[in-house]
Design a protein around this motif. Structure first.
Motif, PDB file in Angstrom:
ATOM      1  N   LEU A 189      91.226  82.134 -24.491  1.00 11.97           N
ATOM      2  CA  LEU A 189      91.693  80.982 -25.252  1.00 11.97           C
ATOM      3  C   LEU A 189      90.733  79.806 -25.113  1.00 11.97           C
ATOM      4  O   LEU A 189      90.754  78.882 -25.925  1.00 11.97           O
ATOM      5  CB  LEU A 189      93.101  80.574 -24.799  1.00 11.97           C
ATOM      6  N   ASN A 190      89.889  79.842 -24.082  1.00 13.72           N
ATOM      7  CA  ASN A 190      88.889  78.784 -23.949  1.00 13.72           C
ATOM      8  C   ASN A 190      87.946  78.743 -25.144  1.00 13.72           C
ATOM      9  O   ASN A 190      87.423  77.677 -25.492  1.00 13.72           O
ATOM     10  CB  ASN A 190      88.078  78.977 -22.663  1.00 13.72           C
ATOM     11  N   PHE A 191      87.721  79.898 -25.782  1.00 12.54           N
ATOM     12  CA  PHE A 191      86.857  79.910 -26.957  1.00 12.54           C
ATOM     13  C   PHE A 191      87.500  79.126 -28.102  1.00 12.54           C
ATOM     14  O   PHE A 191      86.813  78.423 -28.845  1.00 12.54           O
ATOM     15  CB  PHE A 191      86.559  81.345 -27.394  1.00 12.54           C
ATOM     16  N   VAL A 192      88.821  79.239 -28.233  1.00  9.08           N
ATOM     17  CA  VAL A 192      89.535  78.502 -29.273  1.00  9.08           C
ATOM     18  C   VAL A 192      89.490  77.003 -28.963  1.00  9.08           C
ATOM     19  O   VAL A 192      89.212  76.179 -29.842  1.00  9.08           O
ATOM     20  CB  VAL A 192      90.997  78.986 -29.382  1.00  9.08           C
ATOM     21  N   ILE A 193      89.768  76.654 -27.705  1.00  8.64           N
ATOM     22  CA  ILE A 193      89.747  75.242 -27.311  1.00  8.64           C
ATOM     23  C   ILE A 193      88.357  74.654 -27.486  1.00  8.64           C
ATOM     24  O   ILE A 193      88.187  73.520 -27.941  1.00  8.64           O
ATOM     25  CB  ILE A 193      90.242  75.088 -25.860  1.00  8.64           C
ATOM     26  N   ASP A 194      87.348  75.463 -27.168  1.00  8.74           N
ATOM     27  CA  ASP A 194      85.970  74.986 -27.306  1.00  8.74           C
ATOM     28  C   ASP A 194      85.619  74.715 -28.767  1.00  8.74           C
ATOM     29  O   ASP A 194      84.912  73.750 -29.082  1.00  8.74           O
ATOM     30  CB  ASP A 194      85.010  76.008 -26.704  1.00  8.74           C
ATOM     31  N   ILE A 204      80.387  71.560 -20.109  1.00 10.53           N
ATOM     32  CA  ILE A 204      81.033  72.849 -19.863  1.00 10.53           C
ATOM     33  C   ILE A 204      80.422  73.916 -20.761  1.00 10.53           C
ATOM     34  O   ILE A 204      80.356  73.760 -21.982  1.00 10.53           O
ATOM     35  CB  ILE A 204      82.552  72.780 -20.105  1.00 10.53           C
ATOM     36  N   GLN A 205      80.006  75.024 -20.157  1.00 11.39           N
ATOM     37  CA  GLN A 205      79.541  76.210 -20.871  1.00 11.39           C
ATOM     38  C   GLN A 205      80.501  77.358 -20.592  1.00 11.39           C
ATOM     39  O   GLN A 205      81.076  77.437 -19.499  1.00 11.39           O
ATOM     40  CB  GLN A 205      78.129  76.584 -20.412  1.00 11.39           C
ATOM     41  N   LEU A 206      80.670  78.250 -21.548  1.00 13.50           N
ATOM     42  CA  LEU A 206      81.565  79.392 -21.380  1.00 13.50           C
ATOM     43  C   LEU A 206      80.780  80.678 -21.197  1.00 13.50           C
ATOM     44  O   LEU A 206      79.763  80.899 -21.846  1.00 13.50           O
ATOM     45  CB  LEU A 206      82.481  79.538 -22.597  1.00 13.50           C
ATOM     46  N   THR A 207      81.267  81.526 -20.292  1.00 14.79           N
ATOM     47  CA  THR A 207      80.686  82.844 -20.117  1.00 14.79           C
ATOM     48  C   THR A 207      81.296  83.791 -21.148  1.00 14.79           C
ATOM     49  O   THR A 207      82.196  83.420 -21.909  1.00 14.79           O
ATOM     50  CB  THR A 207      80.971  83.389 -18.705  1.00 14.79           C
ATOM     51  N   GLU A 208      80.839  85.030 -21.169  1.00 10.87           N
ATOM     52  CA  GLU A 208      81.371  86.007 -22.125  1.00 10.87           C
ATOM     53  C   GLU A 208      82.852  86.274 -21.905  1.00 10.87           C
ATOM     54  O   GLU A 208      83.553  86.691 -22.828  1.00 10.87           O
ATOM     55  CB  GLU A 208      80.591  87.324 -22.013  1.00 10.87           C
ATOM     56  N   SER A 209      83.330  86.034 -20.693  1.00 13.35           N
ATOM     57  CA  SER A 209      84.742  86.273 -20.387  1.00 13.35           C
ATOM     58  C   SER A 209      85.612  85.038 -20.628  1.00 13.35           C
ATOM     59  O   SER A 209      86.826  85.075 -20.427  1.00 13.35           O
ATOM     60  CB  SER A 209      84.899  86.698 -18.926  1.00 13.35           C
ATOM     61  N   GLY A 210      84.988  83.954 -21.064  1.00 17.50           N
ATOM     62  CA  GLY A 210      85.742  82.725 -21.281  1.00 17.50           C
ATOM     63  C   GLY A 210      85.834  81.856 -20.047  1.00 17.50           C
ATOM     64  O   GLY A 210      86.478  80.796 -20.082  1.00 17.50           O
ATOM     65  N   GLN A 254      89.619  94.852 -26.613  1.00 21.16           N
ATOM     66  CA  GLN A 254      89.072  93.548 -26.228  1.00 21.16           C
ATOM     67  C   GLN A 254      90.128  92.707 -25.519  1.00 21.16           C
ATOM     68  O   GLN A 254      89.871  92.102 -24.474  1.00 21.16           O
ATOM     69  CB  GLN A 254      88.582  92.789 -27.469  1.00 21.16           C
ATOM     70  N   THR A 255      91.321  92.679 -26.090  1.00 16.36           N
ATOM     71  CA  THR A 255      92.384  91.835 -25.557  1.00 16.36           C
ATOM     72  C   THR A 255      92.836  92.309 -24.184  1.00 16.36           C
ATOM     73  O   THR A 255      93.144  91.500 -23.300  1.00 16.36           O
ATOM     74  CB  THR A 255      93.578  91.816 -26.528  1.00 16.36           C
ATOM     75  N   ARG A 256      92.866  93.625 -23.994  1.00 13.59           N
ATOM     76  CA  ARG A 256      93.292  94.192 -22.720  1.00 13.59           C
ATOM     77  C   ARG A 256      92.418  93.662 -21.564  1.00 13.59           C
ATOM     78  O   ARG A 256      92.909  93.429 -20.467  1.00 13.59           O
ATOM     79  CB  ARG A 256      93.218  95.723 -22.783  1.00 13.59           C
ATOM     80  N   LYS A 257      91.128  93.459 -21.815  1.00 10.51           N
ATOM     81  CA  LYS A 257      90.223  92.988 -20.764  1.00 10.51           C
ATOM     82  C   LYS A 257      90.652  91.628 -20.230  1.00 10.51           C
ATOM     83  O   LYS A 257      90.497  91.334 -19.053  1.00 10.51           O
ATOM     84  CB  LYS A 257      88.785  92.899 -21.299  1.00 10.51           C
ATOM     85  N   PHE A 258      91.186  90.786 -21.104  1.00 13.56           N
ATOM     86  CA  PHE A 258      91.568  89.447 -20.699  1.00 13.56           C
ATOM     87  C   PHE A 258      92.954  89.390 -20.080  1.00 13.56           C
ATOM     88  O   PHE A 258      93.296  88.395 -19.428  1.00 13.56           O
ATOM     89  CB  PHE A 258      91.524  88.495 -21.911  1.00 13.56           C
ATOM     90  N   LEU A 259      93.756  90.423 -20.275  1.00 15.99           N
ATOM     91  CA  LEU A 259      95.149  90.387 -19.813  1.00 15.99           C
ATOM     92  C   LEU A 259      95.487  91.537 -18.868  1.00 15.99           C
ATOM     93  O   LEU A 259      96.644  91.885 -18.687  1.00 15.99           O
ATOM     94  CB  LEU A 259      96.090  90.437 -21.024  1.00 15.99           C
ATOM     95  N   GLN A 260      94.470  92.114 -18.259  1.00 16.69           N
ATOM     96  CA  GLN A 260      94.672  93.295 -17.423  1.00 16.69           C
ATOM     97  C   GLN A 260      95.717  93.072 -16.332  1.00 16.69           C
ATOM     98  O   GLN A 260      96.537  93.941 -16.060  1.00 16.69           O
ATOM     99  CB  GLN A 260      93.342  93.710 -16.778  1.00 16.69           C
ATOM    100  N   SER A 261      95.710  91.886 -15.728  1.00 18.10           N
ATOM    101  CA  SER A 261      96.637  91.630 -14.622  1.00 18.10           C
ATOM    102  C   SER A 261      98.072  91.435 -15.100  1.00 18.10           C
ATOM    103  O   SER A 261      98.995  91.405 -14.284  1.00 18.10           O
ATOM    104  CB  SER A 261      96.197  90.398 -13.830  1.00 18.10           C
TER     105      SER A 261
END
Length: 263
Positions: A189-194, A204-210, A254-261
């Motif tokens: 979601l940081n990509f959306v906020i950015d 602030i810079q974002l990595t590939e994982s946000g 793609q989404t699973r990577k961000f919500l694995q936990s």
């Protein structure tokens, strides 16, 4: 809106228990000693480093589990699914589109000057101390910024008069859920906020994982509803994962990577 805070302007807003927790320190005497050391360091580097904050307050409404921002940009969110939960979603605290009335939502980001994390390579103890203090200063900047937003810029609580203890206990109206925290776990979601804030304006810079760099950075939402509250999303099922991926315009993989936990 961009704000810059000198260290001495944030010192009172630092929530020290989180600092002690990072050191895994429980002895009260040692905590006092460490705080004195930390405060001395902050005093020494006041004027050399500072913290930065930025925010935007936008017209918004909820539409299902999305927040629809002014201009039609959607911010997809997730809802609790576990049986013992209250089935909450942050969108619940924003006036729905069906009401025909506009609401407001804030977006924010805070960070520290990069040198606080990068300098001091010749002194590992001081380097660790400054990195942890940088984290606290980024959070303190968010606390002070949110206070100013509530009482002045957004102004929905102009008469608010809280002690620092009450601020840290979140006795104010509204919430400030941060990306990566329990109610907003998807760092992408940081990509959306950015896109909406352009966070590089405060370094602030974002990595590939946000993830944000500097590490001592915070981003998230500001919601004013008097009954809004923090909650932990908990586990979600494949049905919600698929629905959320579609709303985000991403694949399930793609989404699973961000919500694995949370799966």
């Amino acid at each position: 809106m961009i704000l810059r805070y000198e260290i001495h302007e944030l010192a009172a807003y630092i929530n020290w228990p989180y600092f002690f927790h990072a050191w895994q320190l429980h002895d009260k005497t040692r905590q006092m000693q460490l705080q004195q050391e930390a405060e001395q360091l902050l005093s020494e580097y006041d004027g050399r480093y500072a913290a930065n904050a930025m925010f935007q307050i936008m017209e918004a409404n909820s539409d299902g589990d999305d927040i629809v921002l002014d201009g039609g940009r959607r911010l997809p969110l997730l809802r609790q699914q576990e049986e013992r939960s209250k089935m909450l979603c942050l969108a619940d605290f924003v006036r729905p589109l069906s009401s025909g009335k506009k609401d407001m939502v804030g977006l924010f980001a805070t960070s520290v000057d990069q040198g606080m994390e990068m300098d001091f390579d010749d002194d590992q103890y001081k380097k660790m101390m400054m990195q942890l203090l940088a984290d606290r200063l980024a959070e303190a900047a968010a606390e002070r910024m949110h206070q100013e937003v509530r009482t002045r810029y957004w102004g929905y609580a102009p008469q608010e008069q809280l002690t620092m203890e009450e601020l840290h206990a979140e006795k104010f109206q509204g919430i400030r859920p941060a990306v990566g925290y329990p109610s907003l776990p998807d760092t992408s979601l940081n990509f959306v906020i950015d896109e909406l804030l352009d966070m590089k304006q405060i370094g602030i810079q974002l990595t590939e994982s946000g993830a944000m760099r500097p590490h001592a950075s915070v981003s998230g939402l500001m919601i004013s509803h008097p009954q809004s509250c923090y909650f932990s999303l908990g586990r979600i099922g494949m049905d919600q994962l698929s629905d959320y991926a579609a709303r985000r315009g991403m694949t399930v993989v793609q989404t699973r990577k961000f919500l694995q936990s949370n799966l």
